[in-house]
Design a protein around this motif. Structure first.
Motif, PDB file in Angstrom:
ATOM      1  N   UNK A   1      -7.314   1.401 -15.396  1.00 57.72           N
ATOM      2  CA  UNK A   1      -6.651   0.154 -15.072  1.00 57.72           C
ATOM      3  C   UNK A   1      -6.738  -0.090 -13.564  1.00 57.72           C
ATOM      4  N   UNK A   2      -7.145  -1.287 -13.200  1.00 54.33           N
ATOM      5  CA  UNK A   2      -7.329  -1.626 -11.799  1.00 54.33           C
ATOM      6  C   UNK A   2      -5.983  -1.874 -11.114  1.00 54.33           C
ATOM      7  N   UNK A   3      -5.841  -1.306  -9.927  1.00 54.98           N
ATOM      8  CA  UNK A   3      -4.607  -1.480  -9.165  1.00 54.98           C
ATOM      9  C   UNK A   3      -4.585  -2.877  -8.544  1.00 54.98           C
ATOM     10  N   UNK A   4      -3.481  -3.584  -8.713  1.00 56.15           N
ATOM     11  CA  UNK A   4      -3.328  -4.925  -8.149  1.00 56.15           C
ATOM     12  C   UNK A   4      -2.722  -4.781  -6.755  1.00 56.15           C
ATOM     13  N   UNK A   5      -3.413  -5.308  -5.728  1.00 49.51           N
ATOM     14  CA  UNK A   5      -2.861  -5.174  -4.374  1.00 49.51           C
ATOM     15  C   UNK A   5      -1.567  -5.964  -4.221  1.00 49.51           C
ATOM     16  N   UNK A   6      -0.590  -5.330  -3.573  1.00 47.41           N
ATOM     17  CA  UNK A   6       0.686  -5.989  -3.333  1.00 47.41           C
ATOM     18  C   UNK A   6       0.911  -6.151  -1.844  1.00 47.41           C
ATOM     19  N   UNK A   7       1.642  -7.196  -1.503  1.00 50.95           N
ATOM     20  CA  UNK A   7       2.034  -7.455  -0.122  1.00 50.95           C
ATOM     21  C   UNK A   7       3.519  -7.808  -0.124  1.00 50.95           C
ATOM     22  N   UNK A   8       4.160  -7.664   1.023  1.00 56.42           N
ATOM     23  CA  UNK A   8       5.579  -7.956   1.154  1.00 56.42           C
ATOM     24  C   UNK A   8       5.776  -9.320   1.794  1.00 56.42           C
ATOM     25  N   UNK A   9       6.633 -10.125   1.205  1.00 52.13           N
ATOM     26  CA  UNK A   9       6.961 -11.441   1.749  1.00 52.13           C
ATOM     27  C   UNK A   9       7.753 -11.247   3.040  1.00 52.13           C
ATOM     28  N   UNK A  10       7.332 -11.920   4.111  1.00 55.76           N
ATOM     29  CA  UNK A  10       8.047 -11.806   5.376  1.00 55.76           C
ATOM     30  C   UNK A  10       9.360 -12.588   5.356  1.00 55.76           C
ATOM     31  N   UNK A  11       9.555 -13.415   4.359  1.00 52.25           N
ATOM     32  CA  UNK A  11      10.800 -14.169   4.237  1.00 52.25           C
ATOM     33  C   UNK A  11      11.885 -13.372   3.538  1.00 52.25           C
ATOM     34  N   UNK A  12      11.600 -12.933   2.307  1.00 52.69           N
ATOM     35  CA  UNK A  12      12.624 -12.249   1.504  1.00 52.69           C
ATOM     36  C   UNK A  12      12.474 -10.736   1.483  1.00 52.69           C
ATOM     37  N   UNK A  13      11.300 -10.223   1.858  1.00 56.37           N
ATOM     38  CA  UNK A  13      11.091  -8.775   1.895  1.00 56.37           C
ATOM     39  C   UNK A  13      10.753  -8.143   0.561  1.00 56.37           C
ATOM     40  N   UNK A  14      10.459  -8.947  -0.449  1.00 61.77           N
ATOM     41  CA  UNK A  14      10.123  -8.430  -1.774  1.00 61.77           C
ATOM     42  C   UNK A  14       8.612  -8.278  -1.898  1.00 61.77           C
ATOM     43  N   UNK A  15       8.161  -7.138  -2.453  1.00 65.72           N
ATOM     44  CA  UNK A  15       6.733  -6.920  -2.688  1.00 65.72           C
ATOM     45  C   UNK A  15       6.310  -7.641  -3.960  1.00 65.72           C
ATOM     46  N   UNK A  16       5.189  -8.355  -3.850  1.00 61.72           N
ATOM     47  CA  UNK A  16       4.638  -9.093  -4.985  1.00 61.72           C
ATOM     48  C   UNK A  16       3.126  -8.948  -4.965  1.00 61.72           C
ATOM     49  N   UNK A  17       2.467  -9.246  -6.099  1.00 58.88           N
ATOM     50  CA  UNK A  17       1.006  -9.246  -6.081  1.00 58.88           C
ATOM     51  C   UNK A  17       0.466 -10.208  -5.015  1.00 58.88           C
ATOM     52  N   UNK A  18      -0.561  -9.768  -4.333  1.00 58.04           N
ATOM     53  CA  UNK A  18      -1.128 -10.518  -3.213  1.00 58.04           C
ATOM     54  C   UNK A  18      -1.468 -11.961  -3.581  1.00 58.04           C
ATOM     55  N   UNK A  19      -1.992 -12.167  -4.800  1.00 64.07           N
ATOM     56  CA  UNK A  19      -2.419 -13.506  -5.197  1.00 64.07           C
ATOM     57  C   UNK A  19      -1.256 -14.462  -5.472  1.00 64.07           C
ATOM     58  N   UNK A  20      -0.015 -13.957  -5.490  1.00 65.52           N
ATOM     59  CA  UNK A  20       1.155 -14.824  -5.680  1.00 65.52           C
ATOM     60  C   UNK A  20       1.755 -15.274  -4.352  1.00 65.52           C
ATOM     61  N   UNK A  21       1.233 -14.752  -3.250  1.00 68.24           N
ATOM     62  CA  UNK A  21       1.784 -15.057  -1.934  1.00 68.24           C
ATOM     63  C   UNK A  21       0.835 -15.920  -1.116  1.00 68.24           C
ATOM     64  N   UNK A  22       1.395 -16.610  -0.150  1.00 68.14           N
ATOM     65  CA  UNK A  22       0.627 -17.450   0.762  1.00 68.14           C
ATOM     66  C   UNK A  22       0.400 -16.651   2.041  1.00 68.14           C
ATOM     67  N   UNK A  23      -0.838 -16.634   2.535  1.00 70.37           N
ATOM     68  CA  UNK A  23      -1.170 -15.851   3.722  1.00 70.37           C
ATOM     69  C   UNK A  23      -1.177 -16.729   4.967  1.00 70.37           C
TER      70      UNK A  23
END
Length: 90
Positions: free
Chosen positions: A1-23
């Protein structure tokens, strides 16, 4: 299973999949831009596509701290417009 990259929102601090966030990117010339592709060169910060996260980001001045420079009010207005046009993530 491929690992989905996650990033942390600088607003709320919650980690989410990278493709759900705006860069947001700061390039070598210190230009701050919204990266809809997620592939521009430079230092990146991520934010949820949620108005509440944007409010937290502005209130805490976190983006200025991440990029170590001041962020213009016009940039926040542009960011607000982009977030308003994007589909909401659940």
């Amino acid at each position: 299973m491929k690992k989905i990259p996650e990033r942390t929102c600088t607003g709320c601090g919650i980690s989410k999949p990278k493709n759900e966030l705006l860069r947001i990117v700061k390039d070598k010339e210190n230009n701050i831009t919204i990266d809809l592709t997620g592939k521009k060169n430079g230092r990146g910060a991520y934010i949820c596509t949620d108005e509440n996260c944007l409010k937290k980001l502005i209130k805490s001045n976190r983006l200025s701290k991440v990029f170590e420079c001041s962020i213009s009010e016009e940039f926040y207005e542009d960011l607000r417009d982009v977030i308003a046009k994007l589909p909401k993530q659940g």
